[in-house]
Design an enzyme around this catalytic site. Structure first.
Site, mmCIF file in Angstrom:
data_model
loop_
_atom_site.group_PDB
_atom_site.id
_atom_site.type_symbol
_atom_site.label_atom_id
_atom_site.label_comp_id
_atom_site.label_asym_id
_atom_site.label_seq_id
_atom_site.Cartn_x
_atom_site.Cartn_y
_atom_site.Cartn_z
ATOM 1 N N HIS A 9 0.708 -1.069 0.225
ATOM 2 C CA HIS A 9 -0.273 -0.380 0.298
ATOM 3 C C HIS A 9 1.173 0.856 0.459
ATOM 4 O O HIS A 9 1.929 1.223 0.704
ATOM 5 C CB HIS A 9 -1.007 0.011 1.628
ATOM 6 C CG HIS A 9 -0.308 0.169 2.818
ATOM 7 N ND1 HIS A 9 -0.125 -1.111 2.942
ATOM 8 C CD2 HIS A 9 0.127 1.227 3.156
ATOM 9 C CE1 HIS A 9 0.991 -0.909 3.804
ATOM 10 N NE2 HIS A 9 0.658 0.224 4.337
ATOM 11 N N CYS A 42 1.583 3.919 11.745
ATOM 12 C CA CYS A 42 2.763 3.593 10.647
ATOM 13 C C CYS A 42 3.077 4.810 9.559
ATOM 14 O O CYS A 42 2.315 6.200 9.709
ATOM 15 C CB CYS A 42 2.156 2.472 10.035
ATOM 16 S SG CYS A 42 0.198 2.907 9.248
#
Length: 665
Positions: free
Chosen positions: A65, A182
């Site tokens: 991603h 993240c």
């Protein structure tokens, strides 16, 4: 706004064998629907995210991603592999692959949908339904939440809620607050939150999670934080407002640990609470550059990370200040450095005044180089408490003429002093003011004393000796230094050795002389060679490269011309034993020729776009072209000795639509 995922974005028979091929196959589906505008650019963003941390999860899941400027709207593609694809998970290959593409400015609503998917991936009923799906439309509906199977995912969690009531939890359960985050804030952030919440329920503790993701974050209630018995940080980016959690038992790990071993983290924080270990979150060992390190990292590895932290924060000041100074010279000539202050004398209609303005703004920006270097080296060692003494030490380094070396030493001293102060046991009543008052006060005083009276003058003398040596470089000595710089700039293509050589060259620009300007010219020339050479090689002998490499080669022309050495990384990653030695050979040739020709450079960046600011510009271009030719020839020779690459056969009818996909040029 289109649906997040449709049947066209589902491949239930994904035949890719590698994670790169899987990402390309799914990305091509996105491009065919117009949701990805530049396939090569988007895949480069996916690869860059993958390089930060593997995206494989236990349970056979891969979630490549990224956020990318080449994405038109939030999109998700799903592939199911019978053989499995290695995404770096500890338990083996992934058979469920989700490619998540978010625009650079993705809206919060769709990012929330992505976070919901991330949570559902932790549910075995949801993943089991995906493995059993036999129709792309059904799989897409399941992921969107249209089908009962998807809707049952949250219900399954809800049905599990009554369980704790049957187990008679203690009257005063252990309370934990957690923060997850993240780099992209899309997937791991929410997966770690879900995993921790489930593990907390199983362990009979009260656990509340604050997710600091791309969709924003809701701050934990201060009363909840105050009542917590322990804290878990599962993150790969800095925790926002970290001081809220000071004085509590803390476990500080990377976000992937929160996904893979939440029960262990809960047990660890409970053990710390039993021992009375109330180390503040900013304590030694929690520095940003240590969070993704291995427990066995040696001092040399940690030192490299600390230094790279300082250099990475310094580079934007280098680019802004250096290029403004270079523009000032280009417009006003080399005498512009003697112009009066524009605050006192500025004529709107005179080019010289505008040149002086650019030069003086650049000079102010350049003046931050040493303090920023020192401040963020200390930050890399000791987190935020290291910033104040680091900046103070860097400023003192400038005051005593210790220069770049002085700033480097000041940063290390500041970080070490803060880490030492943090190890001192203090009464609980003082812990709240330690990071705000006590640590900055004591560490700044100690660093100032050492820089002014102990180490500053010897470093200044060493800096002067180095400057004088560079000024006197000529003949064989200059050529040898050029070879060394060329080898360092091309060995790891933007990695630590490249950054060390570049920082050495930029440091000389703070007090420019003929020798330091030659060093800057040689460093930039060598750094341009690898991507330019890869672009040339893919143009001359395209059959030796895969289609992906040929597409990357088109972008490498611009990257190399702009002095972005990292443009050669995709080629080195695919074939390091042929590409890296070839790049080093060409870099050494270019560095040596640049020094031998006496080329100079006042700008720290810019590639061919600052050629007018280069001394001996024609010979400089000859040096760059010579190194490019050497590297390209070696790569072609070495690749020609091997058998033809198999991936070219795979680029047949199944991948034909990608030929019409726009690529970066």
């Amino acid at each position: 706004m289109s649906e997040l995922i449709t049947a066209e974005l589902v491949d239930l028979d994904l035949s890719a064998e590698t994670k790169e091929a899987a990402a390309r196959s799914l990305a091509e589906r996105m491009a065919a629907l117009g949701r990805v505008t530049d396939l090569a650019g988007f895949l480069a963003d996916v690869a860059a995210r993958e390089a930060q941390m593997p995206t494989g999860l236990d349970g056979g899941i891969g979630i490549p991603h990224c956020r990318s400027a080449h994405v038109t709207e939030p999109t998700l593609a799903f592939g199911r592999s019978a053989a499995g694809i290695d995404f770096g998970a500890a338990d083996g290959p992934a058979d469920l692959v989700f490619l998540i593409a978010a625009p650079a400015g993705g809206d919060a609503d769709h990012l929330s949908i992505l976070s919901t998917l991330a949570r559902h991936l932790m549910d075995e009923e949801f993943t089991g339904a995906l493995r059993a799906a036999d129709d792309p439309a059904a799989a897409a509906a399941l992921i969107r939440g249209d089908e009962p199977e998807a809707a049952s995912v949250p219900a399954a969690t809800a049905e599990a809620d009554p369980a704790p009531e049957e187990t008679s939890p203690p009257a005063a359960p252990f309370r934990i607050v957690a923060v997850t985050s993240c780099p992209t804030g899309i997937a791991h952030t929410y997966m770690a939150a879900e995993a921790l919440a489930k593990a907390g329920k199983e362990a009979g503790v009260e656990l509340v999670v604050e997710t600091q993701g791309s969709a924003g974050f809701e701050r934990l209630d201060p009363e909840v934080v105050a009542a917590a018995d322990g804290v878990i940080f599962a993150h790969d980016v800095e925790v926002r407002d970290r001081a809220r959690f000071a004085g509590k038992p803390t476990v500080d790990v990377g976000v992937k640990a929160g996904v893979n071993r939440p029960a262990e983290l809960i047990a660890e924080v409970r053990e710390k609470a039993v021992r009375g270990d109330t180390t503040a979150p900013a304590a030694a060992g929690s520095a940003p550059m240590d969070r993704d390190g291995e427990a066995g990292d040696g001092f040399a590895t940690r030192l490299r990370k600390w230094l790279m932290t300082g250099v990475s924060y310094m580079v934007p000041f280098v680019a802004a200040g250096g290029l403004l100074i270079a523009l000032g010279f280009a417009i006003g000539g080399y005498g512009i450095d003697k112009a009066p202050s524009v605050a006192e004398h500025f004529v709107w209609t005179e080019a010289a005044s505008w040149a002086a303005l650019l030069f003086q703004i650049g000079g102010v920006a350049f003046g931050f180089l040493v303090p920023v270097l020192a401040g963020f080296i200390a930050y890399g060692m000791a987190d935020r408490p290291g910033l104040v003494p680091g900046f103070v030490g860097g400023a003192i380094a400038l005051t005593v003429n210790a220069g770049f070396l002085g700033g480097l030493i000041a940063g290390l001293i500041a970080g070490a002093v803060v880490m030492a102060v943090q190890r001192v046991a203090v009464p609980p009543a003082l812990r709240g003011i330690m990071p705000v008052v006590v640590i900055p006060l004591l560490s700044s005083a100690v660093v100032g004393f050492l820089m002014f009276l102990v180490v500053g003058k010897p470093i200044a003398a060493l800096q002067k000796a180095l400057t004088d040596w560079l000024s006197g470089l000529s003949g064989a000595n200059a050529v040898i230094l050029g070879v060394i710089l060329g080898l360092m700039m091309t060995f790891d293509l933007g990695g630590p050795l490249n950054k060390v050589a570049y920082a050495f060259a930029v440091g000389g620009l703070a007090n420019p002389n003929d020798g330091s300007l030659k060093v800057m010219a040689a460093a930039m020339a060598a750094g341009m060679v690898p991507p330019l050479a890869m672009a040339l090689a893919t143009t001359v002998r395209g059959k030796l490269f895969t289609r992906t490499e040929r597409e990357n080669g088109k972008a490498a022309w611009v990257l190399g011309a702009s002095f972005i050495t990292e443009g050669a990384i995709p080629f080195a990653a695919a074939d390091p034993l042929r590409v890296i030695p070839s790049a080093m050979a060409g870099g050494a040739v270019t560095g040596a020729l640049s020094m031998a020709f006496g080329c100079t450079l006042r700008a720290p960046h810019g590639g061919v776009f600052v050629v007018p600011l280069i001394g001996q510009p024609l010979l400089y271009l000859v040096a760059v072209l010579a190194g490019t030719a050497v590297t390209a020839a070696l790569v072609i020779l070495l690749k020609g000795l091997r058998k033809p690459a198999a991936p070219e056969v795979a680029a047949g009818p199944a991948q034909a639509p990608a030929e019409n996909t726009p690529v970066a040029v």
